[in-house]
Structure formats: structure tokens, C-alpha cells
Design an enzyme around this catalytic site. Structure first.
Site, PDB file in Angstrom:
ATOM      1  N   ALA A   1      42.036  25.766  15.601  1.00  0.00           N
ATOM      2  CA  ALA A   1      41.210  25.873  17.369  1.00  0.00           C
ATOM      3  C   ALA A   1      39.737  26.296  17.243  1.00  0.00           C
ATOM      4  CB  ALA A   1      42.637  26.538  17.802  1.00  0.00           C
TER       5      ALA A   1
ATOM      6  N   LYS B   1      66.163  29.897  31.513  1.00  0.00           N
ATOM      7  CA  LYS B   1      65.179  29.138  30.905  1.00  0.00           C
ATOM      8  C   LYS B   1      65.763  27.580  31.577  1.00  0.00           C
ATOM      9  CE  LYS B   1      65.414  31.593  26.159  1.00  0.00           C
ATOM     10  NZ  LYS B   1      66.673  31.349  25.299  1.00  0.00           N
TER      11      LYS B   1
HETATM   12  N1  HSE Z   1      68.419  35.930  22.825  1.00  0.00           N
HETATM   13  C1  HSE Z   1      67.384  34.667  22.916  1.00  0.00           C
HETATM   14  C2  HSE Z   1      68.471  33.885  22.735  1.00  0.00           C
HETATM   15  C3  HSE Z   1      66.124  35.153  22.808  1.00  0.00           C
HETATM   16  O1  HSE Z   1      69.841  33.535  21.399  1.00  0.00           O
HETATM   17  O2  HSE Z   1      67.879  32.413  22.590  1.00  0.00           O
HETATM   18  C4  HSE Z   1      64.971  33.679  22.651  1.00  0.00           C
HETATM   19  O3  HSE Z   1      64.923  33.604  24.009  1.00  0.00           O
END
Ligand code: HSE
Length: 419
Positions: A33, A201
Site C-alpha cells: 500500500a 449492522k
Molecule cells: N459479537 C459480534 C459477532 C462481533 O458475534 O458478530 C463482531 O461484530
């Protein structure tokens, strides 16, 4: 060669993982990089016996890191409110921010991105979703010319680990303990098993792909703690695996946001992903379906995503896309009760002949179609069946009615994810 000076805030599992990965691959990053990553400061209230930072200066007040002569503050303290204040302090001091913290982005993303954008500063968060498995920049850049209709998948490594071990016969509690030992689970594992981490997420991915707000206004969240070995067996007999799915689905101008257990066809790519792996399916208009899979938790995978953000920052002078001005209105988030699902029902009964007739008649009363009520060969007290596509509100009503039938002891319902 370019040089980037970073300050790491936090000195736990993720931060020490980043320190180790940068040291391990320092020469390789320089070569590949053209970048020399220099860790100038660590902000940590206490030492970590598992990692000696050698000659890197440790500041006991993490906020002091944001005042130093560095290019980037890497926020790895976790949590929400202090992390928000730390990021705000970094932005105020004109430092770019890299974070692996999905909770702070989910709860305060709109505010933080707005302030960063006004100050022409970047907040990068590749590791916040699926750790080092690339997804954030894939959506922001590689797929930026696509209309994305649906993103669905397993976004929590701990729950996928637990469910795939349970599928092989393991029990819930000891498997969760292993996930904690391996460093997959959140400090408070209820965030994993109750579906909150996965919701954070998919909320972030929907912000990028659909312009929904952070935090989103409507969200259905359910965890995995009710799933039993009987469910795995029954699902398997019906041709399904059980996964914890997080879904952002845009149909016309309406967006569903949900995170809950779901039956997925055994032959699907998502069903085949075992262990701590995350798997995402993205429906795009130009490339069709894309699948991205990889380790979604753990020290090294998270470090990989953080390093990718550091390299990205050093390579790019253009501000990253942000959606803060063009939010999907909250009215465009779909009411969960109006979504259509096929449903798997599993019922513990005292007398299946009596009960089966009543189930069929309740289903008829509700206009719900059941192909066949199957008696569990290994467990005489259990029957199970699948419904046709039913509105969520109707399925919930049906569930309540079944619960009061005489001889019904317990009922489980899991939604089936349509292809
Ligand atoms: N505790 C989260 C998982 C860690 O098990 O996906 C990663 O975000």
C-alpha cells in the site's frame, strides 16, 4: 512513501488485535500500500497484561488522544455514549475517525456523519459490519452504480456459531461459553443472542444502500434463545436450515428492516455457512445476486477491516458518500405487521389427534392454508407444519388462537425467508 500517524483509543481485545496485526504486517503494508502506519498513542485507562505496546506512549485519559498531532483517531472503546463523545472530540480537533463500533454508528450515525461532512472529515467504519469481511466499502463504492433491493444474511458471528453447533447436536449454553472464550461475543452477549448486534449492522447497511436514518425509526428484532434441537430436526426434515437473518428489503418505495430467526432452504448459500462466518446476499439490478462470506468476528478479522480503512484514508482525497441529506422518510419504513411470510409452527401437544383437528379448523377460520400437519417420529408430543404466505399480523393472531386450544402445551413459530 506515505506515512499515517494514528492514535488508538481503547486497549482491549480489538485494539490489541490491531496493534499486533499492524506490527506483524508492517513491511507487507509498506510494500503493498506504499504506506507506513505509525501508532503514536494508545488511550487506555489501564494496561492489558495480554499485550505490551513496547515504546508506544499510553495516555490514561482517552480524550487526550484526540488532541495529539496525529491524522486519525481509531475508536475501539465500544459502548455508545462515551464513544459518541470521543468521536465528537476527534471531529472537533479535525482528526479523521476510524471505528469498529456498530452501536455508536447505529445510534448516532446521522449526527456524527453530518458533523464530519460539514468539517470535511471522514468517519470510516468497515469493521463495524462483518469485521474484516468487506461490505461497507463494497456498497459505498464498488456497487454505488447499482440499485440495491435486498440485503440479507447472517451478520452476527456468535449466533451463527451457536446455531450451527446446535444443528450438530450441541446445547445452547456451553456453545455460547465457547463463543465468549474465542472472543466472538460482545462483552454483553445478550446483544448477540437477542439479535441487537445483527440489527445494528443491517441498520448501517440499509443507511448506505437505502438511505434509511441512523438510528432507523422502525425495526423488528428477535433473538435465537427459543430455538431448540427439535426445531433443527423438523426444519431439516422440511428441507430447511435455521439461521439468524438480518434483512433490509426495499420493495417499491417501502423498506423492511428486521432481524430474527428464519428458515432458509438447505441448498441456499446462506444455509451452507457454518460457524462464526458471516454471509450476506445482496440483490442488485446490474450484477444480480452477490454473495459475500467471511469471518465476521474476532481480533484478526476486525484488525483487517481497520487496516483497510487506514489504507483507504491514505489513498483517497474525495469525501466518502454520505446520505445525510437524502434520508428515506420514516413513513417509507414498512410496518412489520404487514409483511408476508410463510411460517413454520411447532407444537407440543398432549393428544395430537384431538389437537390436529382444532389446528385445521382454526387455520380455516383465519384463511390460513396448511399442507400437512406432520407428527414428529422421534417425539410423539410434537407436531409441526408450514403455512402458506400470510400477513405477519394474521400469523400472530393465529398463534394466539392456537395457544388456547386444549391439550396444546407449547408453540413455536419461525418465519420462512422467501427466495
Ligand atoms: N459479537 C459480534 C459477532 C462481533 O458475534 O458478530 C463482531 O461484530
Amino acid at each position: 512513501m506515505k506515512k499515517i500517524n494514528i492514535g488508538i483509543c481503547g486497549w482491549g481485545n480489538v485494539a490489541t488485535g490491531l496493534y499486533k496485526a499492524i506490527n506483524k504486517n508492517h513491511e507487507l503494508i509498506k510494500k503493498q500500500a506504499n504506506l507506513d502506519i505509525c501508532i503514536k498513542f494508545i488511550g487506555a485507562r489501564r494496561d492489558n497484561p495480554k499485550c505490551n505496546p513496547q515504546d508506544v506512549e499510553i495516555l490514561r485519559d482517552i480524550f487526550d488522544v484526540t488532541h495529539q498531532d496525529i491524522d486519525v483517531v481509531v475508536e475501539l472503546i465500544g459502548g455508545v455514549e462515551t464513544a459518541r463523545e470521543l468521536i465528537l472530540s476527534a471531529l472537533k480537533n479535525k482528526k479523521h475517525v476510524i471505528t469498529a463500533n456498530k452501536a455508536v454508528i447505529f445510534h448516532h450515525g446521522d449526527e456524527l456523519f453530518n458533523i464530519a461532512s460539514k468539517n470535511n472529515i471522514k468517519i470510516l467504519y468497515e469493521s463495524a459490519v462483518c469485521a474484516g469481511t468487506p461490505i461497507i466499502k463494497v456498497l459505498q463504492e464498488e456497487l454505488a452504480g447499482n440499485k440495491i433491493s435486498k440485503i440479507s444474511g447472517m451478520l452476527n458471528g456468535t449466533t451463527n456459531f451457536i446455531l450451527s453447533e446446535m444443528e450438530k447436536g450441541a446445547d445452547f449454553d456451553p456453545t455460547l461459553a465457547i463463543a465468549q472464550e474465542k472472543g466472538y461475543a460482545e462483552p454483553d452477549p445478550s446483544f448477540d443472542i437477542n439479535g441487537i448486534d445483527a440489527a445494528h449492522k443491517i441498520g448501517i447497511l440499509s443507511y448506505i444502500a437505502h438511505g434509511t436514518s441512523l438510528p432507523p425509526q422502525k425495526f423488528y428484532i428477535e433473538g435465537i434463545s427459543d430455538i431448540t434441537s427439535t426445531d433443527f430436526k423438523n426444519a431439516s426434515d422440511l428441507g430447511y436450515a435455521i439461521k439468524h437473518l438480518a434483512v433490509a428489503n426495499q420493495i417499491n418505495n417501502s423498506i423492511e428492516l428486521r432481524a430474527h430467526p428464519a428458515l432458509v432452504r438447505k441448498e441456499s448459500i446462506l444455509a451452507s455457512l457454518q460457524g462464526v462466518r458471516n454471509g450476506i446476499e445482496i440483490d442488485t439490478d446490474l450484477v444480480g445476486k452477490i454473495h459475500i462470506t467471511g469471518s465476521g468476528a474476532g481480533q484478526e478479522s476486525t484488525a483487517s477491516g481497520l487496516i483497510s480503512d487506514i489504507i483507504h484514508l491514505s489513498n483517497n482525497n474525495i469525501p466518502l458518500a454520505d446520505n445525510t441529506d437524502e434520508k428515506a422518510s420514516s413513513e417509507s419504513l414498512k410496518e412489520f405487521n404487514t409483511i408476508l411470510f410463510q411460517n413454520y409452527f411447532s407444537i407440543e401437544v398432549e393428544d395430537d389427534k384431538e389437537v390436529n383437528q382444532k389446528i385445521i379448523s382454526e387455520a380455516d377460520n383465519n384463511n390460513i392454508k396448511i399442507e400437512e400437519i406432520i407428527s414428529n417420529k422421534d417425539k410423539p408430543s410434537n407436531v409441526y407444519f408450514i403455512t402458506n404466505l400470510v400477513k405477519e399480523s394474521e400469523a400472530s393472531k393465529f398463534l394466539k388462537q392456537l395457544k388456547v386450544i386444549e391439550f396444546v402445551k407449547d408453540i413455536k413459530r419461525i418465519r420462512i425467508e422467501s427466495e
